[in-house]
Design a protein around this motif. Structure first.
Motif, PDB file in Angstrom:
ATOM      1  N   LYS A  27       0.854  -1.177   0.000  1.00 45.46           N
ATOM      2  CA  LYS A  27       0.000   0.000   0.000  1.00 45.46           C
ATOM      3  C   LYS A  27       0.893   1.231   0.000  1.00 45.46           C
ATOM      4  CE  LYS A  27      -4.025  -1.839   2.519  1.00 45.46           C
ATOM      5  NZ  LYS A  27      -4.876  -1.666   3.738  1.00 45.46           N
ATOM      6  N   GLY A  28       0.322   2.356  -0.394  1.00 43.71           N
ATOM      7  CA  GLY A  28       1.104   3.582  -0.369  1.00 43.71           C
ATOM      8  C   GLY A  28       0.216   4.802  -0.466  1.00 43.71           C
ATOM      9  N   MET A  29       0.824   5.964  -0.277  1.00 44.49           N
ATOM     10  CA  MET A  29       0.078   7.211  -0.287  1.00 44.49           C
ATOM     11  C   MET A  29       1.008   8.375  -0.597  1.00 44.49           C
ATOM     12  SD  MET A  29      -2.027   8.948   2.877  1.00 44.49           S
ATOM     13  CE  MET A  29      -0.542   9.150   3.861  1.00 44.49           C
ATOM     14  N   ILE A  30       0.487   9.363  -1.312  1.00 44.65           N
ATOM     15  CA  ILE A  30       1.215  10.604  -1.574  1.00 44.65           C
ATOM     16  C   ILE A  30       0.275  11.764  -1.270  1.00 44.65           C
ATOM     17  CG2 ILE A  30       2.369  12.037  -3.297  1.00 44.65           C
ATOM     18  CD1 ILE A  30       3.053   9.468  -4.820  1.00 44.65           C
ATOM     19  N   GLN A  31       0.748  12.727  -0.475  1.00 38.32           N
ATOM     20  CA  GLN A  31      -0.019  13.934  -0.175  1.00 38.32           C
ATOM     21  C   GLN A  31       0.789  15.158  -0.584  1.00 38.32           C
ATOM     22  OE1 GLN A  31      -0.949  13.875   4.010  1.00 38.32           O
ATOM     23  NE2 GLN A  31      -2.754  12.593   3.743  1.00 38.32           N
ATOM     24  N   THR A  32       0.217  15.958  -1.480  1.00 38.39           N
ATOM     25  CA  THR A  32       0.847  17.205  -1.913  1.00 38.39           C
ATOM     26  C   THR A  32       0.038  18.376  -1.362  1.00 38.39           C
ATOM     27  OG1 THR A  32       1.606  16.158  -3.954  1.00 38.39           O
ATOM     28  CG2 THR A  32       1.626  18.559  -3.881  1.00 38.39           C
ATOM     29  N   TRP A  33       0.702  19.277  -0.640  1.00 38.58           N
ATOM     30  CA  TRP A  33       0.036  20.421  -0.026  1.00 38.58           C
ATOM     31  C   TRP A  33       0.364  21.718  -0.749  1.00 38.58           C
ATOM     32  CZ3 TRP A  33       0.240  20.682   6.049  1.00 38.58           C
ATOM     33  CH2 TRP A  33      -0.447  19.593   6.578  1.00 38.58           C
ATOM     34  N   PHE A  34      -0.615  22.622  -0.754  1.00 36.09           N
ATOM     35  CA  PHE A  34      -0.368  24.033  -1.075  1.00 36.09           C
ATOM     36  C   PHE A  34      -0.868  24.833   0.115  1.00 36.09           C
ATOM     37  CE2 PHE A  34      -1.985  28.155  -2.529  1.00 36.09           C
ATOM     38  CZ  PHE A  34      -0.795  28.718  -2.970  1.00 36.09           C
TER      39      PHE A  34
END
Length: 337
Positions: A27-34
């Motif tokens: 499993k995996g996850m990517i979170q990109t914030w502004f």
């Protein structure tokens, strides 16, 4: 460099597992914030992008009763070894977990998955509680006994752990003397009931004493969550204290969440406060932190979520200090696989 080395060790461990088990999943996850952050004295707001969280989680089993999990991450440009444990199932009522994993404390720590958070950030009191207890991503290192009782309507967990997750005790043969900088016993206990579908009621307690400094710490809390048919209501209270050489400090805080999911869209809001201990209050000049967060969650696909939050912050300052201007807007695009 130390964290990168730990990450490489973790990846080597993953590759080694291929030789021992065919039951391997990822499993995996990517979170990109502004983010847009208000600045004091009328200055222009700061803004920018970041990779808030990148996760890679292999997991599997060696047999019917032995499961394993490893999780590494890249948070704010720092490599992390988050989870590495083996779970032995004796029965539903008694399991043994050994390694590094979420401490059985506050439900709003990583006992609530980072990929399923209602808001971009956990409540302020939760974050302060995590730092106060020297966790690594709310994880502790040790051994836990846990299980489900009463037809899986009651869950318990008891853990013995290191004082500081990031400072394990590693005596070596080449050393003539051994020293544990945070020597002592840390115990955690958690109990949660689910009497009806959607309802979770629980409490936790943690205590520790460093034998070298005689520093004593304790914390406790309780929560009530009800999530069913679109309704999302959560409330949690956390408090703690430390004692050193006759000086006692106490902190406490809570948050309450209310949201309602309409198909793919969930409007949501949260009220929270945090009252710091005396030392931190004097250091920061803030006697009480109060915040109200208004957000919207948009579930574009099962594995793609967009979140936007605006945080109204209001600090009760010590006498003579000006009010802070630190409201915050940020949004997140999350992709899981």
């Amino acid at each position: 460099m130390k964290k990168k080395t730990l990450l490489m060790i973790g990846l080597f461990f993953v590759m080694s597992l291929f030789s021992f088990t065919s039951d391997l999943h990822f499993k995996g996850m990517i979170q990109t914030w502004f983010s847009v952050a208000e600045q004091p004295h009328g200055e222009s707001s700061d803004y920018g992008f970041t990779f808030r969280r990148v996760r890679f989680k292999p997991y599997g089993s060696f047999s019917k009763n032995i499961r394993w999990l490893l999780q590494v991450g890249w948070d704010r440009n720092s490599a992390l070894l988050l989870d590495a444990y083996i779970d032995f199932t004796i029965s539903k009522a008694f399991r043994i977990r050994i390694g590094q994993f979420p401490a059985p404390g506050s439900i709003s720590g990583t006992l609530s998955s980072s990929g399923k958070l209602d808001f971009l950030e956990r409540a302020l009191v939760t974050q302060k509680w995590g730092g106060f207890n020297k966790f690594t991503g709310y994880r502790a290192l040790g051994i836990q006994f846990h299980g489900d009782l009463l037809g899986e309507k009651l869950y318990y967990a008891v853990m013995a752990a290191n004082q500081d997750t990031a400072e394990p005790f590693i005596p070596r043969l080449k050393s003539s003397e051994y020293e544990n900088k945070s020597n002592g016993a840390r115990l955690w206990a958690r109990l949660e009931a689910g009497p009806v579908p959607g309802l979770r009621i629980g409490t936790f307690f943690g205590t520790t004493k460093e034998t070298g400094t005689l520093l004593r710490k304790s914390s406790y809390g309780a929560h009530l969550f009800f999530v069913k048919k679109g309704l999302n209501f959560k409330i949690e209270y956390i408090a703690g204290s430390d004692s050193l050489q006759g000086i006692n400090n106490k902190y406490n805080g809570m948050y309450a969440v209310l949201g309602y999911k309409l198909k793919k869209v969930e409007p949501i809001c949260r009220y929270g406060y945090y009252t710091p201990d005396d030392y931190q209050s004097l250091k920061e000049g803030v006697e009480k932190f109060i915040d109200i967060t208004i957000g919207i969650n948009y579930f574009f696909k099962a594995n793609i979520k967009f979140q936007a939050n605006y945080v109204f912050r209001d600090e009760e300052m010590a006498a003579g200090l000006p009010e802070l201007q630190n409201n915050l807007f940020y949004c997140c695009l999350q992709y899981t696989f």
